[in-house]
Design a protein around this motif. Structure first.
Motif, PDB file in Angstrom:
ATOM      1  N   ALA A   6       0.829  -1.205   0.000  1.00  0.00           N
ATOM      2  CA  ALA A   6       0.000   0.000   0.000  1.00  0.00           C
ATOM      3  C   ALA A   6       0.863   1.254   0.000  1.00  0.00           C
ATOM      4  CB  ALA A   6      -0.935  -0.020   1.205  1.00  0.00           C
ATOM      5  N   LEU A   7       1.945   1.232   0.774  1.00  0.00           N
ATOM      6  CA  LEU A   7       2.851   2.389   0.793  1.00  0.00           C
ATOM      7  C   LEU A   7       3.486   2.602  -0.575  1.00  0.00           C
ATOM      8  CD1 LEU A   7       4.650   1.820   4.225  1.00  0.00           C
ATOM      9  CD2 LEU A   7       2.825   3.473   3.723  1.00  0.00           C
ATOM     10  N   ALA A   8       3.969   1.516  -1.186  1.00  0.00           N
ATOM     11  CA  ALA A   8       4.645   1.614  -2.482  1.00  0.00           C
ATOM     12  C   ALA A   8       3.685   2.082  -3.572  1.00  0.00           C
ATOM     13  CB  ALA A   8       5.264   0.273  -2.856  1.00  0.00           C
ATOM     14  N   ARG A   9       2.476   1.552  -3.584  1.00  0.00           N
ATOM     15  CA  ARG A   9       1.528   1.929  -4.632  1.00  0.00           C
ATOM     16  C   ARG A   9       0.975   3.336  -4.451  1.00  0.00           C
ATOM     17  NH1 ARG A   9       2.583  -2.962  -4.487  1.00  0.00           N
ATOM     18  NH2 ARG A   9       2.373  -4.382  -6.241  1.00  0.00           N
ATOM     19  N   ASN A  10       1.246   3.924  -3.296  1.00  0.00           N
ATOM     20  CA  ASN A  10       0.909   5.327  -3.066  1.00  0.00           C
ATOM     21  C   ASN A  10       2.123   6.238  -3.251  1.00  0.00           C
ATOM     22  OD1 ASN A  10      -1.919   5.935  -2.290  1.00  0.00           O
ATOM     23  ND2 ASN A  10      -1.575   4.272  -0.840  1.00  0.00           N
ATOM     24  N   GLY A  11       3.230   5.664  -3.708  1.00  0.00           N
ATOM     25  CA  GLY A  11       4.418   6.468  -3.966  1.00  0.00           C
ATOM     26  C   GLY A  11       5.140   6.943  -2.724  1.00  0.00           C
ATOM     27  N   LEU A  12       4.977   6.216  -1.608  1.00  0.00           N
ATOM     28  CA  LEU A  12       5.570   6.642  -0.351  1.00  0.00           C
ATOM     29  C   LEU A  12       6.872   5.926  -0.012  1.00  0.00           C
ATOM     30  CD1 LEU A  12       2.287   6.885   1.743  1.00  0.00           C
ATOM     31  CD2 LEU A  12       3.632   8.784   0.798  1.00  0.00           C
ATOM     32  N   THR A  13       7.173   4.828  -0.675  1.00  0.00           N
ATOM     33  CA  THR A  13       8.395   4.082  -0.393  1.00  0.00           C
ATOM     34  C   THR A  13       8.895   3.411  -1.660  1.00  0.00           C
ATOM     35  OG1 THR A  13       9.428   2.349   0.965  1.00  0.00           O
ATOM     36  CG2 THR A  13       7.142   2.000   0.351  1.00  0.00           C
ATOM     37  N   THR A  14      10.192   3.193  -1.685  1.00  0.00           N
ATOM     38  CA  THR A  14      10.791   2.438  -2.785  1.00  0.00           C
ATOM     39  C   THR A  14      10.834   0.954  -2.464  1.00  0.00           C
ATOM     40  OG1 THR A  14      12.985   2.830  -1.855  1.00  0.00           O
ATOM     41  CG2 THR A  14      12.205   4.382  -3.536  1.00  0.00           C
ATOM     42  N   GLN A  15      10.455   0.580  -1.253  1.00  0.00           N
ATOM     43  CA  GLN A  15      10.432  -0.817  -0.823  1.00  0.00           C
ATOM     44  C   GLN A  15       9.167  -1.479  -1.360  1.00  0.00           C
ATOM     45  OE1 GLN A  15      13.113  -2.011   0.821  1.00  0.00           O
ATOM     46  NE2 GLN A  15      13.935   0.044   0.604  1.00  0.00           N
ATOM     47  N   ASN A  16       9.247  -2.041  -2.548  1.00  0.00           N
ATOM     48  CA  ASN A  16       8.087  -2.623  -3.196  1.00  0.00           C
ATOM     49  C   ASN A  16       8.228  -4.143  -3.253  1.00  0.00           C
ATOM     50  OD1 ASN A  16       5.727  -2.906  -4.591  1.00  0.00           O
ATOM     51  ND2 ASN A  16       6.466  -2.001  -6.479  1.00  0.00           N
ATOM     52  N   PRO A  17       7.499  -4.844  -2.403  1.00  0.00           N
ATOM     53  CA  PRO A  17       7.616  -6.308  -2.392  1.00  0.00           C
ATOM     54  C   PRO A  17       7.120  -6.925  -3.701  1.00  0.00           C
ATOM     55  CG  PRO A  17       5.898  -5.566  -0.880  1.00  0.00           C
ATOM     56  CD  PRO A  17       6.534  -4.344  -1.443  1.00  0.00           C
ATOM     57  N   THR A  18       7.565  -8.133  -3.948  1.00  0.00           N
ATOM     58  CA  THR A  18       7.180  -8.836  -5.181  1.00  0.00           C
ATOM     59  C   THR A  18       5.813  -9.495  -5.057  1.00  0.00           C
ATOM     60  OG1 THR A  18       8.349 -10.807  -4.425  1.00  0.00           O
ATOM     61  CG2 THR A  18       9.562  -9.275  -5.858  1.00  0.00           C
ATOM     62  N   HIS A  19       5.210  -9.430  -3.890  1.00  0.00           N
ATOM     63  CA  HIS A  19       3.890 -10.016  -3.673  1.00  0.00           C
ATOM     64  C   HIS A  19       2.936  -8.924  -3.176  1.00  0.00           C
ATOM     65  CE1 HIS A  19       5.955 -10.109   0.198  1.00  0.00           C
ATOM     66  NE2 HIS A  19       4.764  -9.878   0.690  1.00  0.00           N
ATOM     67  N   LEU A  20       1.660  -9.204  -3.192  1.00  0.00           N
ATOM     68  CA  LEU A  20       0.659  -8.293  -2.642  1.00  0.00           C
ATOM     69  C   LEU A  20       0.301  -8.743  -1.236  1.00  0.00           C
ATOM     70  CD1 LEU A  20      -1.902  -7.838  -5.561  1.00  0.00           C
ATOM     71  CD2 LEU A  20      -0.231  -6.185  -4.737  1.00  0.00           C
ATOM     72  N   ASP A  21       0.342  -7.814  -0.303  1.00  0.00           N
ATOM     73  CA  ASP A  21      -0.173  -8.075   1.033  1.00  0.00           C
ATOM     74  C   ASP A  21      -1.633  -7.641   1.043  1.00  0.00           C
ATOM     75  OD1 ASP A  21       2.220  -8.996   2.151  1.00  0.00           O
ATOM     76  OD2 ASP A  21       2.878  -6.980   2.650  1.00  0.00           O
ATOM     77  N   VAL A  22      -2.524  -8.543   1.425  1.00  0.00           N
ATOM     78  CA  VAL A  22      -3.944  -8.205   1.485  1.00  0.00           C
ATOM     79  C   VAL A  22      -4.515  -8.630   2.838  1.00  0.00           C
ATOM     80  CG1 VAL A  22      -4.321  -8.339  -1.006  1.00  0.00           C
ATOM     81  CG2 VAL A  22      -4.654 -10.368   0.385  1.00  0.00           C
ATOM     82  N   TRP A  23      -5.447  -7.805   3.335  1.00  0.00           N
ATOM     83  CA  TRP A  23      -6.128  -8.154   4.571  1.00  0.00           C
ATOM     84  C   TRP A  23      -7.061  -9.329   4.334  1.00  0.00           C
ATOM     85  CZ3 TRP A  23      -3.717  -6.134   8.293  1.00  0.00           C
ATOM     86  CH2 TRP A  23      -3.389  -4.792   8.392  1.00  0.00           C
TER      87      TRP A  23
END
Length: 128
Positions: A6-23
């Protein structure tokens, strides 16, 4: 989605995991990695407040920048301090809508003192 995703897709971090974290509200699949999705249990998922469908897949809800930050602070289990500091620094530099951030924090029950602690950590952090 949540976490670093969520942080990466909002442009807040360069730490973009290779998987999606979902609730997920299903406790039994907490932590399960299913190909590109990792499920994270949350018994208080809110599907309405401060989210919108992702452009790439309207079945996935993307939290706003503020909600992504608040949820990241609240979920100590998988929170990375460096990623949080980077996200807050980026938020303060580019968006800096603290009244809205505090409003979202209040909605999710994040203590203002704890949020202020992390904001101060971001402001005083000397790394670029």
């Amino acid at each position: 989605i949540c976490g670093q995703c969520a942080l990466a897709r909002n442009g807040l971090t360069t730490q973009n995991p290779t998987h999606l974290d979902v609730w997920t509200s299903i406790k039994e699949i907490d932590g399960v990695d299913a190909a590109i999705i990792r499920y994270i249990f949350n018994d208080k998922i809110d599907h309405v407040y401060e989210v919108h469908p992702m452009m790439s897949n309207s079945n996935l809800l993307l939290p706003t920048r503020e909600r992504a930050i608040v949820e990241y602070v609240l979920c100590e289990r998988w929170r990375d301090e460096g990623t949080l500091i980077e996200a807050l620094k980026t938020y303060l530099w580019n968006f800096n809508d603290l009244p809205h951030l505090y409003e979202v924090a209040d909605f999710f029950g994040l203590n203002k003192i704890e949020l202020d602690f992390w904001i101060n950590e971001a402001i005083t952090d000397e790394e670029i």
